[in-house]
Every structure is written in structure tokens, then in C-alpha cells.
Design an enzyme around this catalytic site. Structure first.
Site, mmCIF file in Angstrom:
data_model
loop_
_atom_site.group_PDB
_atom_site.id
_atom_site.type_symbol
_atom_site.label_atom_id
_atom_site.label_comp_id
_atom_site.label_asym_id
_atom_site.label_seq_id
_atom_site.Cartn_x
_atom_site.Cartn_y
_atom_site.Cartn_z
ATOM 1 N N GLY A 1 61.093 25.197 53.662
ATOM 2 C CA GLY A 1 61.690 26.137 52.775
ATOM 3 C C GLY A 1 62.902 26.598 53.095
ATOM 4 N N GLU A 48 66.825 22.379 56.696
ATOM 5 C CA GLU A 48 66.629 21.018 57.234
ATOM 6 C C GLU A 48 66.608 20.991 58.852
ATOM 7 O OE1 GLU A 48 69.966 20.043 55.546
ATOM 8 O OE2 GLU A 48 69.147 19.164 53.603
ATOM 9 N N LYS A 101 68.351 23.454 63.340
ATOM 10 C CA LYS A 101 67.935 23.647 61.866
ATOM 11 C C LYS A 101 68.994 24.156 61.369
ATOM 12 C CE LYS A 101 64.066 26.025 60.994
ATOM 13 N NZ LYS A 101 63.301 25.288 59.779
ATOM 14 N N ASP A 120 54.847 33.010 57.039
ATOM 15 C CA ASP A 120 54.663 31.679 56.586
ATOM 16 C C ASP A 120 54.021 30.764 57.846
ATOM 17 O OD1 ASP A 120 54.706 29.503 54.868
ATOM 18 O OD2 ASP A 120 56.834 28.935 55.397
#
Length: 1143
Positions: free
Chosen positions: A848, A851, A866, A966
Site C-alpha cells: 500500500g 514498491e 522502497k 498496519d
């Protein structure tokens, strides 16, 4: 005249007495002054501990003043007797040793401050205290064992909303003869109270006892009845089990009894009603009570509130009870199994304000004489029952009504016109009934109406023009009726309209452009009608609006999303308050659909300043023309459904700019041209369907499109590229002449070099200057060429992502800001080389937030990079500040941030590379199809402990504390030692700080890991993280994914595990691979399989995980407790790191 000797003696005695009195007064005054000075020094000592005084409460605490003049201080007889600093917002690390010498202090109130205060400090307070209020003051630790016996003069103790742990002290009720009020609510107190001795002589003064919001377990002690003067008893939000003691009926003065949110079972004892004639509030909700409601409750004639909701109570509701409740104001019976006719005696409740009968088995009709009998009624909730008949016109005589909810029943007839007389009505909800006829024009009289939800009925006719007098309307749902006529353009004048659902009707004509004037419209569903014409461009130019206070507040929504083609449209939005989720399966029109309940909560939008429509469904109509470019201006759009129309032309390039778009369906149209390359930027796209069109050209290979099923592109004869067959290579030839150009360039350089030598012989000074200038120019040209080539490689076919860096000067020379010495000289150009231009081959994951690529540096070491999702705003300062904070966080169970870099609109984070990837891949198999690694119990336990320690560090050791938001198995990475490392911490906070437009669902976790309270509030909490790691722990133990429709049906891993635990089938939760290991000799050599030490350990582990996923946040442990519980398991640390016992 001579004075008599007697008079002389009398005068002498008087003089002596006077001198003695003066001496005594002087000594007393001196003593008082000394004591007052001691009091002043004590208070000033306390002031030195305060680090922050935002309201300047202590500004006049000065040695120059008497302490009796200090703010918040009261004196009596020249001594400090009361300190009241509650709500002052003070903070600091404090101790009560400063107050020890205040030997006249009787009242101490320090509630609602931000202290760091150890519980042992309570024993330093003066013994003269009678009133102690320390709620929300930062107390931590256990209650001291001898506290209550030491302070036997205390009359009132309030210690709520702190962080007390451990068990209640044994002397709690032994020396409390004077104690009247004891409030220990909302702490982390554990253990039973059944073992506490409560003698009659020590509890006789107690009137108020509150242990709510803890984790106290066991049965409720009978000896509480020795507190004979008790007026209020609150044991809610704990883990009590067993039955309610029948002896509670002897508490004859009891006015309030709250046992809600526990695990109590059995019948409600009739004895409560037999003797509790003073009872005013009775709350027994959220337990497992069975049986019937005792008729003896009718004796509680003073009862004002009765809450029996969310139990398993059955049988008919006794009519005699309500006739006795002349004072009853609140009656909550929802989510039970109560049957029989709807109680007609409700009309006898003259004071009743709220009546909730949701989700039961009530039948019969709504009593015609309900009103004006219950004239004070404000809320009538009857959804999910078996009620028949018509809506009685007399309901209009309940003039105070604000909410009427009759959904999911078997009502027929028409909507009575008299309903227009309910001037205070805000919600009229009656979806899924058999109500027929036309919408009465009298509805337009309801000036306060906010929600009119009448979907799934048999309504006919047109929407009356009078309806648009309801200027405060926010939610209109007429879906699945038989309404006709055109969609009225007057919807555009409703300034607060947020949800408009008119799907599955017989509307004709064109879509009114005036809908674009609705500044707060976020949900527009017009699917399955007979609408013609073009999509009005005005929709895309909807003017943004600032958030409107209270918009859709109080609504509980559920989005029922259709899967497959069994039903038309993406899904439906329903008001779901008081309805059990499993009821959806019993609705015939929904049962025929393959659907999943995707979302429930109070509202689907944050209503940002630039808010536009988020959900647009125009499918299954007869719309023609092009898709307007203006659709691309709907910056918040998440669902765009245009299928089964007659749309033509090309797909607008601007749709690729909708960065929040998750669902796009334009199938079964006449669309032509190519799929825009801009679609590669749709990083949140999870579903696209462009089948049955006339599209041509290649499918963009960057982004999400090539990863989706081929069926979603089917029946487009000219479409090619993955996942469809490869395109014919006709225009991908490399440019010719490149080498010749290079040779020519080198020849020119050689000639220039020769000329330079000749000129150097003639004019040496000039030649040196020319040579230097020329060399610099050549190097610059080479560097520019190399840079251009490298930057071009980022946009090449093999690049797995898109870039926006064209506005950046010399991007390749930008340094990566690093937190480790060995990476100090790292540049962006080296990252490009290390990832082969960020190629698809180097991509190792995506989620989310962006990449992830593996980069192999020149020294052979590897790092993970990232690339964050592209954000809509430029928050450079916030980004850098957040990175500097995250870069300082170091712990062996966290993935360390090594550096960061900003280039143009792109942001890159550099992390330590984790050799074994994510826990998700190890547990469930890598996406590459390789054989998954089978984890043994010791490895799984080690991973669970490591992940818990990492999260615990974020919650309790970081300043400021970090909530992950998360936590999931894909965010638990495994290093070369199979040690768990928590990743992506701080990402949700970073993204939400930088991009206010981002969808809430992106920031509030991943389905399956999200705690239930997040669906009621978007406030993320530490206890929400505890729930998420509890899911990860269950995932580790079971080897199952958190959501799997084939495995769990309509529930998930948490629900399935709880069900197995309730059924006593705990062993079925354990992974079969572990059971195979468990059946080996190493496990059952001595004690047998199910009695083996390791199996017992697995069951203890399951118990810890289930505590973490409790539905109620207050019942979940904090991460310190989770780590401590896991540490108690039979250790494997001896075989790993010797330091693994500490955080």
C-alpha cells in the site's frame, strides 16, 4: 488609702497569667509560621518536578508568597488542607515524597495530568488524607499491598484511567471501614476478586464501587453483599464468568448495577427484581445470558434504564413488566432471541425515550396505540425482526421522534402521509420490506430529515417535488424499487447531500448536470435504469467543499460488494445499525448474489477540503457518447463503474490521474483506441474490466495492469501484451546510426586534439587555456550523455515503475541521506545501477505504501529500496523530519532505516535487506511458486516473540510513541538468523501527514488484521496494533491466512479460531504441520500427545493470541503484557541469542 493584701495578690496573679498567655501565643504563632513554611517548601519541591505547565497554573507558587495563596491550594487554620490541580495539563516525573510532611492535608486532587508516577509513591502520602483523586494521572505499577490498611482514614479513592497492573491487594476490604467511594476503573488490573475477604464490618460504609474496564476474571463474589449500603456497583468490561449471585437481591439500596461486557452465563436471577426496589439502572449487555426475562423485574418500579442487549435471551417479552415501568427512559433489547408479539404495553411507558428491539424475533404488528401513549419516544428501532402489517398512521402522534428504523421486516401497505407531522424526525429507515405505493409529498414537511433510506421495497411513481424541501437531507436511498420518471435536477440544490442511491429502478431521461452542484456528494449510484444521453461533464467539475460538521454522523454503514456477474453493479450501501451480519445471507435478493461484506463503519469519507465523488456507478443503462475528460478531475474517486452502456471513443488519459482509483469497469461498451499509458500510475487499482470493447494496442506493462487476469481484457480483438498474447514487434527497432555517430564524434575529437598540439607549439599559453576549456566541455558532454542514458533507462520497458524527476536539476548527483558510515557516499545514480534501472527483475515486493527493490551495491552488500507512492502534495519539510525521527529508531526486532532520498516528486527509503523475506511468504509460500519452507514450533515461537518485542518497543520505548497501524505478516521480515524484524513502522503516519487525500482504508490497516473498533472510528490506537499482532500470532500457529472464503466462509481467521475455542476444539486451530511434529517422539515421549509439554505450550500460546484479538480494546493486553506472556512460554532463547529476554 492602703491596698489590701488580697487585692495585691489578685493583681499579681492576673499579671502573671497575662504574661503566660502572651508567651504561649507567641510560641503558638512561631510554631504555625514554622509549619506553614514547611508546607511551602513541600509544595515548591513538588513544583520543581513539573517539566511543563501549559496553563501557568503554578506561576504564583513562589517562596515570597504564603502557600495559602498558591493556585489550587486551600488552607484551614494556617495549614494546607487541600490541593486541587485536576485538569491542569501538568507533566513531569513526579513523586509524592514532596507531600509527606503535609500533615494537615486531607484532600488531594491531581486528576487529568500527564505525570510519570510509580504506584509505590502512594505510600509516601500523608496519613491524614480523606479524599484522593488521581484519575488519568499517569500512575503505573501494582497497587501497593498495604496501601488500604495504611490509609484507613480515606473516605473516597479515585484511581481510574491509569496503568495499574497485577492483582488487587488482599487488604482491599479489610481496613476500609470509612471508605465510601472506590473507583479503580479502566486500568490493567488482572486476577480474580472471588478470593478477596470482604467482612461486613469493613464494607459497611461503601456506597460506590467501580472496577470496570480492567481484566479481572473469575466469578463474582457473594461476599459483595456485605457492602449493605452499596448504591452503585460497576464491574463492566472485565472477564468475569459464571452466574450473577442470587444474593445480589439483598442489596436493597442498590440504584445502579452494571455487569455489561463480561462472559457471564446462566439465567438472570429473579431475586434481583424481588428486592431491588430502588434500582434505577440495570445494564447486563454483551454477556452470554440465556433463558427468559424474569417477570420479577416489574418490581423495579423506579427503573430508568434497562439494557439486556447482545445476549442469548429467548422467549416472549413479559407484557407486565412495561406496565410497571412508569419511569423507564431507555429500553435496549437488541441482538437477542426474544420472540412473540411486539409488546403492546410499551404504550404505558410515558417517559420512554429510546426503545431498541433490533435483531430479535418479534412478530405481530406495531401497536396502533403506541402513540400518544409513549409520547416522549425519540428513537424507535425495530430492524431485523418478523414484524408484519402496516406502519400505523398514529405514529405521527409521537411528536418527539427523531429516529424510526423498521428495516428488514415484513411490513406492507404504504408510507402514511401523517409521517409529515413528525417535525423533529431525522432518520426514516425502512429498507427491505414490502412497502408499496408512492412516496408521500408530505415527506417535504420534514425540515430536519437527514436520512431517507427506503431501498428494496415496492415503491412506485415519481419522486415528489415537495421532497426537495428537505434541505438537510444527507442520505437518500431508493435503490431496488419501481420508481419512474426522470432523475430530478433539484437534487442539485441539496447542499448537504452525501449519498444518493437510485439504482435498479425505472428512471428514464438523461443524468441531470445539476448533480455536479452537490458540493458534498461522495456516493452516486444510478445503475440499472433506462438512462440515456451522455455523461454530463459537469459531474467531474463538482466544486470541492470544506468538511461539514456532523455530516452522516451516527450512521453505521455496510458496503455489500458484489463478486462476479450474478448481480448487477458493484454493490450496495446499507444502514446497518443493530443488524447482525449473518442476516445478509438470509435476504433472498442478496443470497442469490455472490458477495462479500467489504466495509462497515460510520462514514466512507474524510470529506477533505477538495472533496469530490468517491463512488460513481452508472452501469447497466443506455448512455452514449464519450467518457468525459472531466472524470479525471474527481481526485477522490475510488470506484468508477460504467459497464453495459453504449459508450464510445477513447478512454480519457485523465483517468490515469485518479491515484485513489481501486475499481474501474467499462466493460460491454464500444470503446476504441489504446489503454492510456497513464493507467500505469494507478497503484491502488485492484479490479479493472475492459472486456467486450473495441480496444487496440498494447496493455501498459508498468504498474498493475499486466498483473490482472486476462478475462478482464477479453473480446478486444486488437488488444495485446501481458496477460494477453504478445504484440507483433513492428515498431520496436533500435535507432540506426548510433555507432557511426560515435565514430564521427571520436574523429572530431582526435582532429581537435591534433590542432591543439600545433597551436600549442605556436602559442603555448593560449593552447593550455583552450585545452583546459575543451577537456571540461568534453567531460560535461560525456556526463550529460551518460546521465541522459541512465535517466532514460528509468522509463524503459524493463523498468517496473514510473518516475517524475524532470524538474530536478542534476538528479543523479543527489546524495542519499544515510544513518550509517559505510553508506555515506551513496548517490541516486548508484541506486539506479544497483537495481538495473529499477527493473522488474529487481522488484521483490509491493504494498500500500510503494514498491520494494533489491539493490546490490558495488561492494557486494545488498539493501532494500522502497519507492513510496507518489503523493499529491509537497511535504518536504515533514518528510525529512519524519525520516530523521525514524532513522534514529534502532532495535534488533525492527528493520532499520539506513537512509532516504528525494528526487523530484519521488521519495526513496533505503532499508537493511532481509534474507528470508516476509513471514507471509515463509508461512504461505513465495509468489514465485517455489516450495515453501516448513517452520517448526520453536522457529514460529521465536518469530512471534521477536515481532511482539519490536512492536512493544514502538509502543513503550519510542518518544513519541509510534502506532504501527498496519501490523501484518507481510510486514514481519526475517533476517539471516530467522529473527523477526517489524517493517513499515511509521509509514502510515508519514503518508497521512503528507497526503490528506489518501483513502482511509489505506491508512487504517489491511483486511483481516483490522480491529472491529476501526470500523466505528478512524482513530488508530495501540490496542488496535495489539489486535493486529494477535492475528499474526494466530496466523503463525494455524498456518492459515487471515481471510479465506473457502476456508472460513463468511467469517475470518479470528472468528473461526474463537468459534473453535468456544467449542473446545482448540487443537483444530493448530497447523497440521505442527501436529505432525507434535505426534513425533520428541513431543509425546512421556505424557502423550495432547498432554505433551509442547502441545500445552501451543494451547497457552493460543490463549494469549485470543486475548489480543478480543472484540473490546479494554480487554486486550498491552504489548508489555504480551511480551511478558510469551516470555513465560518454555524458552527457546537458550538456543539462540542470550539477550533475547529483554526488549
Amino acid at each position: 488609702m492602703t491596698t489590701s493584701p488580697i487585692r495585691v495578690r489578685i493583681r499579681t496573679r492576673i499579671q502573671i497569667s497575662f504574661i503566660f498567655l502572651l508567651t504561649h501565643l507567641s510560641q503558638s504563632s512561631s510554631s504555625d509560621q514554622s509549619s506553614l513554611k514547611t508546607d511551602s517548601l513541600s509544595l515548591l519541591s513538588f513544583k520543581t518536578m513539573i517539566q511543563d505547565d501549559p496553563n501557568n497554573i503554578l506561576s504564583n507558587w513562589s517562596p515570597r508568597k504564603s502557600p495559602c495563596q498558591f493556585s489550587g491550594v486551600t488552607c484551614l487554620g494556617g495549614r494546607v488542607t487541600e490541593i486541587n490541580l485536576s485538569g491542569s495539563g501538568l507533566s513531569g516525573i513526579v513523586s509524592f515524597n514532596a507531600f509527606t510532611s503535609l500533615d494537615s492535608l486531607s484532600v488531594l486532587k491531581l486528576s487529568e495530568n500527564f505525570f510519570v508516577l510509580n504506584s509505590t509513591s502512594l505510600l509516601l502520602l500523608p496519613l491524614t488524607l480523606t479524599h484522593l483523586e488521581l484519575s488519568s494521572s499517569g500512575l503505573i505499577g501494582t497497587l501497593p499491598e498495604n496501601f488500604f490498611s495504611k490509609y484507613s482514614n480515606l473516605i473516597s479513592i479515585t484511581l481510574s484511567y491509569n496503568n495499574f497492573t497485577g492483582k488487587l491487594p488482599n487488604d482491599l476490604f479489610l481496613s476500609s471501614k470509612k471508605l465510601q467511594t472506590l473507583d479503580l476503573s479502566y486500568n490493567n488490573i488482572t486476577g480474580p476478586i472471588s478470593g478477596l475477604t470482604i467482612p461486613l464490618s469493613s464494607c459497611v460504609s461503601m456506597t460506590y464501587l467501580d472496577f470496570s474496564g480492567n481484566s479481572i476474571s473469575g466469578y463474582i463474589s457473594d461476599s459483595l453483599i456485605n457492602c449493605t449500603n452499596l448504591k452503585s456497583l460497576n464491574l463492566s468490561y472485565n472477564n468475569f464468568d459464571g452466574q450473577i449471585p442470587k444474593s445480589f437481591g439483598e442489596l436493597k439500596l442498590l440504584q445502579s448495577l452494571d455487569l455489561s461486557h463480561n462472559r457471564l452465563t446462566g439465567w438472570i436471577p429473579p431475586e434481583i427484581g424481588d428486592t431491588c426496589r430502588s434500582l434505577q439502572n440495570l445494564r447486563l449487555s454483551y454477556n452470554n445470558f440465556t433463558g427468559v426475562i424474569p417477570e420479577s423485574l416489574s418490581s423495579c418500579s423506579w427503573l430508568q434504564s434497562l439494557d439486556l442487549s447482545n445476549n442469548n435471551i429467548s422467549g416472549p417479552f413479559p407484557n407486565t413488566i412495561l406496565r410497571s415501568f412508569g419511569s423507564l427512559q431507555i429500553l435496549l433489547l437488541s441482538n437477542n432471541l426474544i420472540s412473540g408479539d411486539f409488546p403492546t404495553s410499551i404504550s404505558a411507558c410515558k417517559s420512554l425515550r429510546i426503545a431498541d428491539f433490533s435483531s430479535n424475533r418479534f412478530s405481530g404488528v406495531i401497536p396502533p396505540d403506541l402513540c400518544p401513549g409513549a409520547a416522549s419516544l425519540e428513537e424507535l428501532r425495530l430492524p431485523d425482526n418478523l414484524v408484519t402489517g402496516e406502519i400505523p398512521p398514529a405514529i405521527s402522534q409521537c411528536s418527539e421522534l427523531r429516529t424510526i428504523d423498521l428495516s428488514l421486516n415484513y411490513l406492507n401497505g404504504t408510507i402514511p402521509p401523517e409521517i409529515g407531522n413528525l417535525q423533529k424526525l431525522e432518520q426514516f429507515i425502512a429498507w427491505y420490506n414490502n412497502i408499496a405505493g408512492e412516496i408521500p409529498p408530505e415527506i417535504g414537511k420534514l425540515q430536519n430529515l437527514k436520512d431517507l433510506i427506503l431501498n428494496n421495497n415496492q415503491l412506485t411513481g415519481e419522486i415528489p417535488p415537495e421532497f426537495f424541501n428537505c434541505s438537510n437531507i444527507e442520505w437518500v436511498s431508493f435503490t431496488s424499487n419501481r420508481l419512474t420518471g426522470e432523475v430530478p435536477k433539484d437534487f442539485g440544490i441539496l447542499s448537504r447531500l452525501a449519498v444518493l442511491q437510485l439504482g435498479n429502478n425505472n428512471f428514464t431521461g438523461e443524468i441531470p448536470p445539476e448533480l455536479g452542484k452537490c458540493t458534498t456528494l461522495v456516493w452516486l449510484d444510478l445503475n440499472t435504469n433506462h438512462l440515456t444521453g451522455e455523461i454530463p461533464p459537469r459531474l467531474g467539475r463538482q466544486p470541492g467543499s470544506k468538511a461539514l460538521s456532523g455530516l452522516l454522523s451516527g450512521n453505521t454503514m455496510a458496503f455489500v460488494r458484489n463478486v462476479g456477474n450474478s448481480c448487477k453493479g458493484v454493490g450496495g450501501l446499507v444502514e446497518f445499525s443493530g443488524i447482525r451480519p449473518e442476516r445478509l445471507l438470509q435476504i433472498p435478493s442478496l443470497k442469490s448474489c455472490d458477495f462479500t461484506r467489504m466495509y462497515s463503519g460510520p462514514i466512507l469519507s474524510l470529506f477533505t477540503r477538495y472533496q469530490t465523488i468517491e463512488y460513481l456507478d452508472l452501469s447497466y443503462n443506455q448512455l452514449r457518447g464519450k467518457i468525459p475528460d472531466e472524470i479525471g478531475e474527481m481526485i477522490a474517486l475510488q470506484v468508477l463503474e460504467l459497464s453495459h452502456n453504449q459508450l464510445s471513443g477513447e478512454i480519457p488519459f485523465t483517468i490515469g490521474q485518479l491515484k485513489n482509483l481501486g475499481v474501474f469497469d467499462a466493460s460491454d461498451n464500444r470503446l476504441q483506441g489504446q489503454i492510456p499509458e497513464s493507467f500505469s500510475n494507478l497503484s491502488f487499482l485492484v479490479q479493472i474490466d475492459l472486456s467486450n470493447n473495441e480496444l487496440t494496442g498494447p496493455i501498459p506493462q508498468r504498474g498493475q495492469l499486466s498483473t490482472l487476469p486476462a478475462t478482464q481484457y477479453a473480446n478486444n480483438p486488437g488488444l495485446c501484451g501481458v496477460p494477453l498474447p504478445e504484440c507483433k514487434n513492428g515498431n520496436n527497432q533500435l535507432p540506426a546510426g548510433t555507432e557511426e555517430g560515435k565514430r564521427a564524434k571520436h574523429g572530431t575529437r582526435a582532429a581537435s586534439w591534433a590542432n591543439s598540439i600545433v597551436l600549442g607549439v605556436l602559442i603555448s599559453a593560449a593552447s593550455v587555456c583552450i585545452l583546459i576549456v575543451w577537456a571540461i566541455a568534453v567531460r560535461a558532454r560525456r556526463r550529460d550523455a551518460d546521465d541522459a542514458k541512465m535517466l532514460h533507462s528509468l522509463q524503459a520497458v524493463n523498468s517496473a515503475t514510473t518516475w517524475k524527476i524532470e524538474k530536478e536539476k542534476e538528479p543523479l548527483s543527489i546524495n542519499v541521506a544515510t544513518f550509517q558510515r559505510q553508506l555515506r557516499k551513496l548517490k541516486f545514480s548508484q541506486l539506479i545501477e544497483a537495481t538495473n534501472g529499477f527493473s522488474a527483475a529487481s522488484m521483490i515486493g509491493h504494498g500500500g505504501f510503494g514498491e520494494v527493490f533489491k539493490a546490490t551495491l558495488k561492494d557486494g552488500s545488498s539493501v532494500a529500496i522502497k519507492k513510496l507512492i507518489r503523493l499529491s502534495c509537497q511535504g518536504d519539510r515533514e518528510f525529512m523530519a519524519e525520516m530523521e525521527t525514524l532513522g534514529k529508531i534502532k532495535h534488533r526486532n525492527l528493520v532499520p532505516l539506513l537512509g532516504y532520498c528525494k528526487i523530484g516528486e519521488e521519495r526513496l527509503l533505503v532499508y537493511e535487506f532481509m534474507q528470508y523475506g516476509s513471514l507471509e511468504e515463509v508461512l504461505h509460500g513465495p509468489r514465485t511458486g517455489e516450495k515453501r519452507r516448513i517452520l517448526g514450533w520453536e522457529e514460529r515461537k521465536k518469530i512471534a516473540k521477536g515481532a511482539a518485542k519490536g512492536l512493544c518497543f514502538l509502543h513503550h520505548n519510542c518518544i513519541p510513541h509510534i502506532i504501527h497501524r498496519d501490523m501484518k505478516s507481510s510486514n514481519v521480515l526475517l533476517d539471516q538468523d530467522m529473527e523477526a524484524r517489524v517493517s513499515d513502522f511509521g509509514m502510515a503516519r508519514l503518508i497521512s501527514a503528507l497526503d490528506t487525500h489518501l483513502s482511509v482504508s489505506t491508512l487504517a490497516g489491511t483486511p483481516g488484521y483490522v480491529p472491529p473498533e476501526y470500523y466505528q472510528s478512524f482513530r488508530c490506537t495501540a490496542k488496535g496494533d495489539v489486535y493486529s499482532i494477535g492475528v499474526v500470532m494466530l496466523e503463525i500457529l494455524s498456518g492459515k491466512r487471515p481471510t479465506d472464503k473457502e476456508e472460513f466462509g463468511d467469517t475470518n481467521l479470528v472468528g473461526w479460531s474463537k468459534m473453535k475455542a468456544r467449542e473446545g476444539k482448540h487443537m483444530e486451530v493448530i497447523d497440521e504441520d505442527l501436529l505432525k511434529e507434535g505426534s513425533s517422539e520428541s513431543l509425546n515421549e512421556k505424557e502423550g500427545f495432547e498432554g505433551g509439554v509442547i502441545v500445552k505450550e501451543m494451547l497457552r500460546y493460543l490463549e494469549i493470541a485470543l486475548r489480543c484479538v478480543d472484540d473490546f480494546p479494554s480487554k486486550r493486553p498491552n504489548m508489555l503484557q504480551v511480551v511478558a506472556s510469551l516470555r513465560e512460554l518454555r524458552g527457546s532463547e537458550n538456543n539462540s541469542h542470550s539477550h533475547s529476554n529483554s526488549l
